[in-house]
Write a protein that holds these residues in place. Structure first.
Motif, PDB file in Angstrom:
ATOM      1  N   PHE A   1      -1.561  57.941  89.947  1.00 10.11           N
ATOM      2  CA  PHE A   1      -0.685  58.406  91.022  1.00 10.11           C
ATOM      3  C   PHE A   1      -0.669  57.520  92.253  1.00 10.11           C
ATOM      4  O   PHE A   1       0.188  57.679  93.126  1.00 10.11           O
ATOM      5  CB  PHE A   1      -0.940  59.869  91.382  1.00 10.11           C
ATOM      6  N   TRP A   2      -1.558  56.557  92.351  1.00  8.73           N
ATOM      7  CA  TRP A   2      -1.524  55.647  93.497  1.00  8.73           C
ATOM      8  C   TRP A   2      -0.216  54.864  93.542  1.00  8.73           C
ATOM      9  O   TRP A   2       0.494  54.860  94.534  1.00  8.73           O
ATOM     10  CB  TRP A   2      -2.694  54.668  93.444  1.00  8.73           C
ATOM     11  N   GLY A   3       0.085  54.189  92.440  1.00  6.10           N
ATOM     12  CA  GLY A   3       1.314  53.399  92.380  1.00  6.10           C
ATOM     13  C   GLY A   3       2.554  54.254  92.241  1.00  6.10           C
ATOM     14  O   GLY A   3       3.613  53.919  92.771  1.00  6.10           O
ATOM     15  N   ALA A   4       2.424  55.368  91.539  1.00  4.45           N
ATOM     16  CA  ALA A   4       3.573  56.241  91.335  1.00  4.45           C
ATOM     17  C   ALA A   4       4.078  56.798  92.665  1.00  4.45           C
ATOM     18  O   ALA A   4       5.290  56.852  92.915  1.00  4.45           O
ATOM     19  CB  ALA A   4       3.194  57.380  90.392  1.00  4.45           C
ATOM     20  N   GLU A   5       3.162  57.201  93.536  1.00  2.00           N
ATOM     21  CA  GLU A   5       3.587  57.771  94.808  1.00  2.00           C
ATOM     22  C   GLU A   5       4.345  56.753  95.648  1.00  2.00           C
ATOM     23  O   GLU A   5       5.365  57.084  96.277  1.00  2.00           O
ATOM     24  CB  GLU A   5       2.388  58.306  95.597  1.00  2.00           C
ATOM     25  N   ARG A   6       3.879  55.522  95.660  1.00  2.00           N
ATOM     26  CA  ARG A   6       4.543  54.488  96.475  1.00  2.00           C
ATOM     27  C   ARG A   6       6.004  54.305  96.082  1.00  2.00           C
ATOM     28  O   ARG A   6       6.864  54.075  96.929  1.00  2.00           O
ATOM     29  CB  ARG A   6       3.787  53.164  96.357  1.00  2.00           C
ATOM     30  N   LEU A   7       6.305  54.404  94.790  1.00  2.00           N
ATOM     31  CA  LEU A   7       7.683  54.270  94.332  1.00  2.00           C
ATOM     32  C   LEU A   7       8.598  55.267  95.032  1.00  2.00           C
ATOM     33  O   LEU A   7       9.717  54.930  95.434  1.00  2.00           O
ATOM     34  CB  LEU A   7       7.753  54.511  92.824  1.00  2.00           C
TER      35      LEU A   7
ATOM     36  N   THR B   1       5.925  62.696 100.448  1.00  3.38           N
ATOM     37  CA  THR B   1       5.330  62.701  99.110  1.00  3.38           C
ATOM     38  C   THR B   1       3.857  63.057  99.232  1.00  3.38           C
ATOM     39  O   THR B   1       3.249  62.909 100.302  1.00  3.38           O
ATOM     40  CB  THR B   1       5.438  61.319  98.426  1.00  3.38           C
ATOM     41  N   ALA B   2       3.284  63.508  98.132  1.00  4.13           N
ATOM     42  CA  ALA B   2       1.845  63.773  98.077  1.00  4.13           C
ATOM     43  C   ALA B   2       1.392  63.622  96.640  1.00  4.13           C
ATOM     44  O   ALA B   2       2.171  63.856  95.702  1.00  4.13           O
ATOM     45  CB  ALA B   2       1.517  65.166  98.587  1.00  4.13           C
ATOM     46  N   VAL B   3       0.137  63.227  96.451  1.00  5.20           N
ATOM     47  CA  VAL B   3      -0.414  63.145  95.104  1.00  5.20           C
ATOM     48  C   VAL B   3      -1.336  64.328  94.858  1.00  5.20           C
ATOM     49  O   VAL B   3      -1.918  64.899  95.788  1.00  5.20           O
ATOM     50  CB  VAL B   3      -1.177  61.821  94.861  1.00  5.20           C
ATOM     51  N   GLY B   4      -1.423  64.689  93.580  1.00  7.84           N
ATOM     52  CA  GLY B   4      -2.276  65.820  93.246  1.00  7.84           C
ATOM     53  C   GLY B   4      -2.416  65.989  91.751  1.00  7.84           C
ATOM     54  O   GLY B   4      -2.131  65.061  90.972  1.00  7.84           O
TER      55      GLY B   4
ATOM     56  N   ASP C   1      -8.372  60.601 100.597  1.00  6.57           N
ATOM     57  CA  ASP C   1      -8.412  59.160 100.339  1.00  6.57           C
ATOM     58  C   ASP C   1      -7.448  58.731  99.249  1.00  6.57           C
ATOM     59  O   ASP C   1      -7.122  57.538  99.139  1.00  6.57           O
ATOM     60  CB  ASP C   1      -9.838  58.695 100.017  1.00  6.57           C
ATOM     61  N   HIS C   2      -6.952  59.659  98.435  1.00  2.75           N
ATOM     62  CA  HIS C   2      -5.975  59.317  97.399  1.00  2.75           C
ATOM     63  C   HIS C   2      -4.537  59.399  97.895  1.00  2.75           C
ATOM     64  O   HIS C   2      -3.637  58.832  97.269  1.00  2.75           O
ATOM     65  CB  HIS C   2      -6.148  60.241  96.194  1.00  2.75           C
ATOM     66  N   GLN C   3      -4.316  60.075  99.005  1.00  3.14           N
ATOM     67  CA  GLN C   3      -2.959  60.196  99.533  1.00  3.14           C
ATOM     68  C   GLN C   3      -2.497  58.849 100.104  1.00  3.14           C
ATOM     69  O   GLN C   3      -3.193  58.232 100.900  1.00  3.14           O
ATOM     70  CB  GLN C   3      -2.900  61.274 100.628  1.00  3.14           C
ATOM     71  N   GLN C   4      -1.333  58.381  99.639  1.00  4.02           N
ATOM     72  CA  GLN C   4      -0.748  57.107 100.093  1.00  4.02           C
ATOM     73  C   GLN C   4      -1.765  55.959  99.996  1.00  4.02           C
ATOM     74  O   GLN C   4      -1.890  55.120 100.890  1.00  4.02           O
ATOM     75  CB  GLN C   4      -0.211  57.221 101.532  1.00  4.02           C
ATOM     76  N   TYR C   5      -2.489  55.957  98.900  1.00  2.00           N
ATOM     77  CA  TYR C   5      -3.604  55.029  98.716  1.00  2.00           C
ATOM     78  C   TYR C   5      -3.181  53.571  98.889  1.00  2.00           C
ATOM     79  O   TYR C   5      -3.887  52.775  99.524  1.00  2.00           O
ATOM     80  CB  TYR C   5      -4.215  55.244  97.331  1.00  2.00           C
ATOM     81  N   LEU C   6      -2.044  53.192  98.333  1.00  2.00           N
ATOM     82  CA  LEU C   6      -1.656  51.782  98.370  1.00  2.00           C
ATOM     83  C   LEU C   6      -1.104  51.353  99.727  1.00  2.00           C
ATOM     84  O   LEU C   6      -0.986  50.158  99.988  1.00  2.00           O
ATOM     85  CB  LEU C   6      -0.645  51.478  97.261  1.00  2.00           C
TER      86      LEU C   6
ATOM     87  N   LYS D   1      -2.761  52.328 102.435  1.00  2.00           N
ATOM     88  CA  LYS D   1      -4.043  52.089 103.098  1.00  2.00           C
ATOM     89  C   LYS D   1      -4.776  50.903 102.480  1.00  2.00           C
ATOM     90  O   LYS D   1      -5.589  50.259 103.145  1.00  2.00           O
ATOM     91  CB  LYS D   1      -4.932  53.335 102.985  1.00  2.00           C
ATOM     92  N   ASN D   2      -4.499  50.639 101.220  1.00  2.87           N
ATOM     93  CA  ASN D   2      -5.147  49.543 100.481  1.00  2.87           C
ATOM     94  C   ASN D   2      -4.060  48.715  99.786  1.00  2.87           C
ATOM     95  O   ASN D   2      -3.823  48.871  98.585  1.00  2.87           O
ATOM     96  CB  ASN D   2      -6.108  50.116  99.434  1.00  2.87           C
ATOM     97  N   PRO D   3      -3.380  47.849 100.532  1.00  5.58           N
ATOM     98  CA  PRO D   3      -2.214  47.128 100.007  1.00  5.58           C
ATOM     99  C   PRO D   3      -2.489  46.307  98.748  1.00  5.58           C
ATOM    100  O   PRO D   3      -1.566  46.054  97.965  1.00  5.58           O
ATOM    101  CB  PRO D   3      -1.806  46.222 101.163  1.00  5.58           C
ATOM    102  N   TYR D   4      -3.728  45.909  98.553  1.00  4.41           N
ATOM    103  CA  TYR D   4      -4.063  45.118  97.360  1.00  4.41           C
ATOM    104  C   TYR D   4      -4.816  45.961  96.334  1.00  4.41           C
ATOM    105  O   TYR D   4      -5.511  45.440  95.468  1.00  4.41           O
ATOM    106  CB  TYR D   4      -4.893  43.889  97.763  1.00  4.41           C
ATOM    107  N   GLY D   5      -4.667  47.275  96.456  1.00  8.72           N
ATOM    108  CA  GLY D   5      -5.348  48.180  95.541  1.00  8.72           C
ATOM    109  C   GLY D   5      -4.743  48.162  94.149  1.00  8.72           C
ATOM    110  O   GLY D   5      -3.672  47.591  93.899  1.00  8.72           O
ATOM    111  N   TYR D   6      -5.419  48.836  93.253  1.00  7.15           N
ATOM    112  CA  TYR D   6      -5.056  48.852  91.835  1.00  7.15           C
ATOM    113  C   TYR D   6      -3.741  49.585  91.587  1.00  7.15           C
ATOM    114  O   TYR D   6      -3.518  50.684  92.100  1.00  7.15           O
ATOM    115  CB  TYR D   6      -6.170  49.536  91.050  1.00  7.15           C
ATOM    116  N   CYS D   7      -2.869  48.965  90.811  1.00  7.73           N
ATOM    117  CA  CYS D   7      -1.642  49.622  90.357  1.00  7.73           C
ATOM    118  C   CYS D   7      -1.319  49.090  88.969  1.00  7.73           C
ATOM    119  O   CYS D   7      -1.081  47.891  88.798  1.00  7.73           O
ATOM    120  CB  CYS D   7      -0.479  49.370  91.307  1.00  7.73           C
ATOM    121  N   ASN D   8      -1.311  49.976  87.985  1.00  7.01           N
ATOM    122  CA  ASN D   8      -1.124  49.582  86.596  1.00  7.01           C
ATOM    123  C   ASN D   8       0.260  49.948  86.061  1.00  7.01           C
ATOM    124  O   ASN D   8       0.534  49.780  84.882  1.00  7.01           O
ATOM    125  CB  ASN D   8      -2.209  50.251  85.732  1.00  7.01           C
TER     126      ASN D   8
END
Length: 221
Positions: free
Chosen positions: A59-65, A75-78, A191-196, A198-205
């Protein structure tokens, strides 16, 4: 070796309600506001807005979309689709809650349609992979559309059938996406909300199939 095989088996198969972790009665803490859009994560949401819920892998990358899409208010992840009440991230990762990682999308239908959200959903991941998304393996990464009423269920189903035909024509397998009435949505930890963001180079698969989703008339109505 038996232990590793047993754990993998649990992550690839949904638990029965009797096997699910017990969870808790109280909601776990989350962020009060959206890190990017600066709006309240849990509302109240303005009148005239609609809500959608999608699971398409991590959901990190999915939310950013979705938060980047014009017309999306917040948006929110859960976690959704399982049995454990108010689960934690660590609990869902065991595969013993039954939940998948999802994105809650609150949007203005006058600006962006549900059909446009569906198109983004289908084209942004591979919906044929079952209990995984790329290297992310487990029930928490399964593809899902959780709908609010027939106004969403019908177009979601129509878009699945149309996109499934396109995928088969390109040599892909059958779509495994779950389409069901929206269950309870449990907000993930702060910490999972809008993760990318806050962490622009974080994991996105996330990786789509490269096949465009031509929305049928039944999904665009």
């Amino acid at each position: 070796m038996f232990f590793l095989s047993d754990m993998l088996n649990k992550k690839l198969h949904l638990p029965k309600p009797s096997e699910a972790l017990p969870g808790r009665a109280k909601a776990i803490p989350t962020a009060p506001r959206h890190f990017v859009l600066k709006r309240p994560l849990k509302g109240p949401y303005p009148e005239g807005l609609d809500t959608a819920m999608f699971g398409l892998g991590c959901f990190w990358g999915a939310e950013r979309l979705f938060w980047q899409l014009e017309g999306v208010w917040v948006t929110a992840v859960g976690y959704a689709g399982g049995f454990t009440p108010n689960p934690t991230y660590q609990e869902t990762c065991t595969g013993l809650t039954g939940h998948t990682e999802v994105v809650l999308v609150v949007y203005d239908p006058k600006v962006v349609s549900y059909a446009e959200l569906l198109k983004l959903f289908w084209e942004s991941h591979d919906p044929t992979q079952g209990m995984r998304q790329g290297n992310d393996v487990g029930t928490t990464y399964r593809s899902a559309i959780y709908t609010l009423g027939d106004a969403q269920f019908s177009p979601a189903s129509a878009s699945r059938d149309a996109y499934g035909a396109s995928l088969r024509g390109a040599g892909h397998g059958k779509i495994t996406t779950e389409i069901a009435p929206a269950p309870v949505f449990y907000f993930a930890e702060a910490d999972h909300q809008q993760y990318l963001a806050k962490n622009p180079y974080g994991y996105c698969n996330l990786k789509g199939t490269g096949i465009a989703c031509a929305m049928p008339a039944a999904a665009s109505a």
